[in-house]
Design a protein around this motif. Structure first.
Motif, PDB file in Angstrom:
ATOM      1  N   UNK A 412     -24.726   5.433   0.136  1.00 33.63           N
ATOM      2  CA  UNK A 412     -23.685   4.594   0.722  1.00 33.63           C
ATOM      3  C   UNK A 412     -22.721   4.033  -0.330  1.00 33.63           C
ATOM      4  N   UNK A 413     -23.293   3.591  -1.482  1.00 32.43           N
ATOM      5  CA  UNK A 413     -22.419   2.984  -2.502  1.00 32.43           C
ATOM      6  C   UNK A 413     -21.410   4.006  -3.012  1.00 32.43           C
ATOM      7  N   UNK A 414     -21.901   5.232  -3.242  1.00 35.93           N
ATOM      8  CA  UNK A 414     -20.983   6.256  -3.757  1.00 35.93           C
ATOM      9  C   UNK A 414     -19.901   6.544  -2.715  1.00 35.93           C
ATOM     10  N   UNK A 415     -20.302   6.599  -1.441  1.00 35.17           N
ATOM     11  CA  UNK A 415     -19.323   6.851  -0.379  1.00 35.17           C
ATOM     12  C   UNK A 415     -18.271   5.747  -0.366  1.00 35.17           C
ATOM     13  N   UNK A 416     -18.725   4.502  -0.526  1.00 28.36           N
ATOM     14  CA  UNK A 416     -17.777   3.372  -0.523  1.00 28.36           C
ATOM     15  C   UNK A 416     -16.813   3.472  -1.702  1.00 28.36           C
ATOM     16  N   UNK A 417     -17.371   3.776  -2.891  1.00 25.80           N
ATOM     17  CA  UNK A 417     -16.510   3.884  -4.077  1.00 25.80           C
ATOM     18  C   UNK A 417     -15.494   5.014  -3.911  1.00 25.80           C
ATOM     19  N   UNK A 418     -15.967   6.123  -3.352  1.00 29.01           N
ATOM     20  CA  UNK A 418     -15.099   7.290  -3.168  1.00 29.01           C
ATOM     21  C   UNK A 418     -13.984   6.961  -2.166  1.00 29.01           C
ATOM     22  N   UNK A 419     -14.366   6.287  -1.084  1.00 24.95           N
ATOM     23  CA  UNK A 419     -13.375   5.902  -0.068  1.00 24.95           C
ATOM     24  C   UNK A 419     -12.335   4.960  -0.678  1.00 24.95           C
ATOM     25  N   UNK A 420     -12.807   4.039  -1.536  1.00 22.01           N
ATOM     26  CA  UNK A 420     -11.870   3.095  -2.167  1.00 22.01           C
ATOM     27  C   UNK A 420     -10.860   3.851  -3.033  1.00 22.01           C
ATOM     28  N   UNK A 421     -11.346   4.865  -3.760  1.00 18.87           N
ATOM     29  CA  UNK A 421     -10.435   5.645  -4.618  1.00 18.87           C
ATOM     30  C   UNK A 421      -9.378   6.341  -3.748  1.00 18.87           C
ATOM     31  N   UNK A 422      -9.835   6.986  -2.657  1.00 21.28           N
ATOM     32  CA  UNK A 422      -8.889   7.710  -1.789  1.00 21.28           C
ATOM     33  C   UNK A 422      -7.858   6.749  -1.202  1.00 21.28           C
ATOM     34  N   UNK A 423      -8.345   5.596  -0.704  1.00 23.91           N
ATOM     35  CA  UNK A 423      -7.416   4.627  -0.093  1.00 23.91           C
ATOM     36  C   UNK A 423      -6.478   4.046  -1.148  1.00 23.91           C
ATOM     37  N   UNK A 424      -6.993   3.831  -2.368  1.00 26.47           N
ATOM     38  CA  UNK A 424      -6.159   3.294  -3.447  1.00 26.47           C
ATOM     39  C   UNK A 424      -5.023   4.249  -3.786  1.00 26.47           C
ATOM     40  N   UNK A 425      -5.330   5.554  -3.798  1.00 22.67           N
ATOM     41  CA  UNK A 425      -4.280   6.539  -4.125  1.00 22.67           C
ATOM     42  C   UNK A 425      -3.186   6.544  -3.056  1.00 22.67           C
ATOM     43  N   UNK A 426      -3.615   6.498  -1.787  1.00 18.20           N
ATOM     44  CA  UNK A 426      -2.618   6.495  -0.704  1.00 18.20           C
ATOM     45  C   UNK A 426      -1.818   5.192  -0.752  1.00 18.20           C
ATOM     46  N   UNK A 427      -2.520   4.075  -1.005  1.00 17.49           N
ATOM     47  CA  UNK A 427      -1.840   2.769  -1.023  1.00 17.49           C
ATOM     48  C   UNK A 427      -0.762   2.723  -2.100  1.00 17.49           C
ATOM     49  N   UNK A 428      -1.053   3.350  -3.263  1.00 13.52           N
ATOM     50  CA  UNK A 428      -0.060   3.329  -4.339  1.00 13.52           C
ATOM     51  C   UNK A 428       1.257   3.956  -3.866  1.00 13.52           C
ATOM     52  N   UNK A 429       1.149   5.134  -3.239  1.00  9.17           N
ATOM     53  CA  UNK A 429       2.375   5.805  -2.781  1.00  9.17           C
ATOM     54  C   UNK A 429       3.022   5.024  -1.644  1.00  9.17           C
ATOM     55  N   UNK A 430       2.197   4.382  -0.808  1.00 11.99           N
ATOM     56  CA  UNK A 430       2.729   3.571   0.292  1.00 11.99           C
ATOM     57  C   UNK A 430       3.574   2.418  -0.244  1.00 11.99           C
ATOM     58  N   UNK A 431       3.067   1.740  -1.295  1.00  9.26           N
ATOM     59  CA  UNK A 431       3.812   0.610  -1.868  1.00  9.26           C
ATOM     60  C   UNK A 431       5.124   1.108  -2.478  1.00  9.26           C
ATOM     61  N   UNK A 432       5.055   2.199  -3.229  1.00  9.63           N
ATOM     62  CA  UNK A 432       6.272   2.712  -3.877  1.00  9.63           C
ATOM     63  C   UNK A 432       7.336   3.045  -2.830  1.00  9.63           C
ATOM     64  N   UNK A 433       6.888   3.700  -1.742  1.00 13.83           N
ATOM     65  CA  UNK A 433       7.845   4.075  -0.694  1.00 13.83           C
ATOM     66  C   UNK A 433       8.427   2.827  -0.027  1.00 13.83           C
ATOM     67  N   UNK A 434       7.555   1.858   0.265  1.00 14.80           N
ATOM     68  CA  UNK A 434       8.027   0.646   0.954  1.00 14.80           C
ATOM     69  C   UNK A 434       9.032  -0.118   0.088  1.00 14.80           C
ATOM     70  N   UNK A 435       8.783  -0.177  -1.233  1.00 18.79           N
ATOM     71  CA  UNK A 435       9.701  -0.893  -2.129  1.00 18.79           C
ATOM     72  C   UNK A 435      11.072  -0.202  -2.134  1.00 18.79           C
ATOM     73  N   UNK A 436      11.066   1.134  -2.172  1.00 18.74           N
ATOM     74  CA  UNK A 436      12.338   1.878  -2.190  1.00 18.74           C
ATOM     75  C   UNK A 436      13.086   1.708  -0.871  1.00 18.74           C
ATOM     76  N   UNK A 437      12.349   1.830   0.235  1.00 20.50           N
ATOM     77  CA  UNK A 437      12.991   1.696   1.555  1.00 20.50           C
ATOM     78  C   UNK A 437      13.556   0.286   1.719  1.00 20.50           C
ATOM     79  N   UNK A 438      12.820  -0.711   1.213  1.00 19.38           N
ATOM     80  CA  UNK A 438      13.297  -2.091   1.326  1.00 19.38           C
ATOM     81  C   UNK A 438      14.585  -2.263   0.528  1.00 19.38           C
ATOM     82  N   UNK A 439      14.619  -1.652  -0.634  1.00 19.97           N
ATOM     83  CA  UNK A 439      15.822  -1.738  -1.475  1.00 19.97           C
ATOM     84  C   UNK A 439      17.011  -1.081  -0.758  1.00 19.97           C
ATOM     85  N   UNK A 440      16.745   0.049  -0.104  1.00 23.74           N
ATOM     86  CA  UNK A 440      17.821   0.789   0.568  1.00 23.74           C
ATOM     87  C   UNK A 440      18.422  -0.009   1.724  1.00 23.74           C
ATOM     88  N   UNK A 441      17.689  -1.017   2.209  1.00 21.93           N
ATOM     89  CA  UNK A 441      18.236  -1.825   3.308  1.00 21.93           C
ATOM     90  C   UNK A 441      19.397  -2.695   2.817  1.00 21.93           C
TER      91      UNK A 441
END
Ligand SMILES: Cc1cc2nc3c(=O)[nH]c(=O)nc-3n(C[C@H](O)[C@H](O)[C@H](O)COP(=O)(O)OP(=O)(O)OC[C@H]3O[C@@H](n4cnc5c(N)ncnc54)[C@H](O)[C@@H]3O)c2cc1C
Length: 679
Positions: A412-441
């Motif tokens: 379970x611990x490894x699954x949790x750590x792995x899930x955190x890594x996957x979500x962290x990678x997606x979150x990074x791109x999500x933040x970058x996109x949101x910052x750019x879109x916000x600027x474009x407004x």
């Protein structure tokens, strides 16, 4: 402000030779002095203390310019301003600020930051250095810190330790500012780093260093808050310097490819070059927009969530590293030639992915935050950036990862750590996109639109990728199986280790002042230097013994390193004393506290080689101890060997009492071994 930037550009052209700094492994004094005179070393220090009083936007403009000039210099300036001065400015006592800020702001003294220890790097919570109160207003610090930037040159070091009460109970991690010249503060060896070579990064020993309440940064237990406060801002600074570094890579890459002809024609016209180079320009706009957005919020007094700082540090160094690698690659053979700048840029850029939170650590941190404490991330995307659609897309993805995605792990611990890594990678791109879109407004431009298209594609690709099994996942095995697989390589390539000696950098023993390590100058004064051959033999035996215990080659054991640094605990110290006694052929028992009284192989061998008879060792071994634990657990100024009554009394004690006494003695020995010693 623009005056400072133009001063820097002129100064760089006339007075900086980065290759020389790199080759000589030293920033020359004129640069430090001139930067100090210009106020670059105290950019945000208020004017009344002699600083420049710059705001966040202005500071990051300077950092970007410095990153373009020389990454090492940007890190040197960033360290002083952020990790050195910032904790003092915001958490230092008024008297400490009055005393130190004018000197630090003008570069008359430098500041360093010492958090990392041999056993505590990406997990700073594991630090073992301690501060123990001597009185309500005074503490004694002991411990060893490693890789502390500028430490050997610094007038002050911000150090983070476990604070304990007088009973030794943990009170939390606390920060203190320690001044150069404080007794017990000793600068250790410099690390020979791959990049950032102009700066010194060295070990620092704290041996009974006394500090008082005026030197405390924040309150008891607020050390991690102080350190994180500085490091969060450091992550923004690193992103700004990376923007400068990436722009410089783009310039050099473009310069070469616009002049160079290859089989397809001009290198710049080649589709692969155009795709990669334009990818870099999109990455630059993305990080630039992130940095500018954060500094604008800060200058407006808005709070910036930790997630935004984490994304700065995760994305910018990865993009800069890719830019530097592409620069080397697309310069062809010239990219590999030292005089062509690219190798130094590559080496310097590499550290950014590791220090102040390695990319992987921050990815896991960001992933855990968005899964388990999503409120701050949600407020950031939905309210601060007004991008609820991106948040919803992200939220669905996190849910789907947790609901449907097959984990490659059973635990379970490894699954949790792995899930955190996957979500962290997606979150990074999500933040970058949101910052750019916000600027474009509020304003739009061609480069912003290109950056949005580039980031959106990465965000979508990342989401698709986390639902597909990666090639690495297909071949994942357990840690044991992995060890087995890699152990087999020994059959193919052997287990290599070069042992041919390098340069001898030691001063000849005849020219040295004395044996400062042991403080036993008497041996030298009386001419009893010990038999050199005996000493070497003992040293060799000790290196072999330690190597065997730690599964290390004896050649890798440093005879000047403290036993404690090698993780020798009380049980091993007892074993060492027994084995040594047997090897020396002594009939008298050797004390386990030898490893405390003589904390390195060198000092222990030196001591033993001067002993002429076994009786002497028995007399001396008690002379160096200041207390002994008797069977009743009380400290006593005598030993069981000296006082036969105690031995005969053993029969009067129960097994439990004997065990308790042994445990207490072991605990005392353990705590003595854990104290830092200079190597
Ligand atoms: C040149 C240089 C200068 C430095 N300057 C300073 C300074 O001034 N002051 C100071 O206090 N320290 C300094 N450091 C220390 C630096 O901050 C640490 O090296 C860094 O925090 C990483 O710690 P570590 O090296 O012990 O790596 P470890 O803790 O051993 O981690 C090794 C690797 O494990 C991976 N990893 C870690 N956590 C996770 C996770 N949760 N999930 C997946 N993978 C993970 C990462 O890839 C990481 O790089 C410096 C280091 C260097 C090399």
């Amino acid at each position: 402000m623009s005056e400072l930037i133009s001063w820097l550009r002129n100064y760089a052209n006339e007075n900086i030779n980065s290759r020389l700094i790199d080759e000589r492994r030293c920033i020359p004094p004129h640069i430090v002095l001139d930067f100090g005179n210009q106020g670059l070393l105290g950019m945000q220090v208020p004017l009344e203390y002699g600083g420049l009083g710059l705001n966040n936007g202005e500071t990051m403009n300077v950092m970007e310019q410095l990153g373009a000039i020389d990454t090492t210099l940007s890190l040197f300036v960033g360290l002083n301003n952020v990790l050195g001065i910032r904790p003092l400015l915001n958490f230092g006592s008024p008297s400490l600020r009055e005393e130190l800020l004018p000197r630090l702001a003008t570069g008359r003294e430098l500041a360093a930051f010492a958090l990392t220890e041999p056993s505590a790097g990406s997990n700073p919570q594991a630090i073992a250095s301690s501060a123990i109160p001597q009185s309500p207003e005074q503490w004694i610090i002991n411990g060893t810190k490693i890789w502390s930037g500028s430490a050997a040159w610094a007038g002050i070091i911000n150090v983070f330790v476990q604070e304990k009460d007088s009973q030794g109970n943990f009170q939390g991690i606390s920060g203190f500012t320690v001044k150069r010249g404080t007794p017990g503060l000793k600068q250790g060896p410099e690390a020979l780093t791959m990049g950032m070579r102009g700066m010194v990064q060295n070990t620092v020993y704290f041996n009974d260093v006394a500090v008082d309440a005026s030197q405390k940064l924040g309150n008891t237990g607020e050390g991690m808050k102080v350190a994180q406060y500085a490091m969060m801002y450091g992550r923004l600074t690193i992103a700004a310097a990376s923007v400068g570094g990436m722009k410089r890579c783009a310039q050099l890459w473009h310069r070469y490819s616009s002049r160079r002809q290859i089989s397809t024609g001009r290198l710049l016209e080649n589709p692969l070059v155009l795709a990669r180079l334009n990818g870099l320009t999109a990455a630059i706009t993305t990080i630039e927009t992130l940095v500018t957005s954060i500094t604008t919020w800060l200058d407006q007094g808005q709070e910036v969530p930790v997630e935004a700082y984490a994304v700065c540090k995760m994305a910018a160094p990865e993009f800069y590293w890719e830019a530097a690698d592409n620069l080397v690659q697309f310069l062809g053979g010239r990219g590999y030639i030292e005089s062509n700048m690219a190798p130094q840029i590559l080496r310097d850029a590499r550290i950014l992915r590791i220090f102040e939170g390695p990319t992987e650590t921050l990815t896991a941190f960001l992933g855990s935050r968005v899964i388990y404490q999503p409120e701050s991330f949600k407020t950031f995307l939905c309210d601060t950036l007004s991008m609820p659609e991106i948040y919803e897309r992200f939220e669905q993805t996190v849910q789907q990862i947790q609901d449907y995605r097959q984990s490659p792990f059973t635990e379970e611990t490894k699954t949790k750590n792995w899930t955190a890594i996957l979500c962290g990678e997606v979150a990074m791109w999500g933040v970058l996109l949101a910052v750019l879109e916000a600027k474009a407004m509020s304003s739009t431009s061609e480069s912003l639109n290109r950056a949005i298209a580039w980031t959106k594609e990465h965000f979508q690709q990342k989401i698709t990728q986390v639902f597909a099994q990666t090639p690495d996942e297909l071949v994942i095995s357990s840690a044991n199986k992995t060890t087995e697989l890699i152990s087999d390589y020994e059959n193919a390539i052997g287990n290599l280790e070069q042992t041919l000696a390098g340069e001898d950098r030691e001063v000849d023993e005849f020219l040295r002042l004395g044996d400062w390590e042991t403080g036993r100058l008497g041996d030298w004064e009386t001419g009893r230097l010990g038999d050199w051959e005996t000493r070497r033999n003992i040293e060799n035996w000790l290196m072999n013994w330690l190597g065997e215990k730690l599964n290390l080659s004896p050649q890798n054991i440093d005879p000047k390193q403290a036993f404690a640094d090698y993780g020798i605990d009380s049980v091993m110290a007892v074993e060492l004393a027994q084995d040594l006694q047997e090897w020396l052929g002594y009939t008298q028992q050797l004390e386990a506290s030898l490893a405390w009284n003589f904390p390195t192989i060198k000092s222990l061998a030196q001591y033993l080689s001067t002993i002429e008879s076994e009786d002497e060792i028995v007399e001396e071994k008690f002379a160096v101890n200041d207390s002994k634990i008797a069977l009743n657990g009380q400290s006593q100024g005598t030993s069981s060997t000296e006082n036969p009554e105690i031995i005969s009394d053993i029969s009067n004690y129960s097994e439990d009492e004997i065990q308790t006494a042994i445990n207490q003695e072991m605990a005392e020995l353990e705590s003595l071994l854990k104290r830092g010693y200079p190597s």
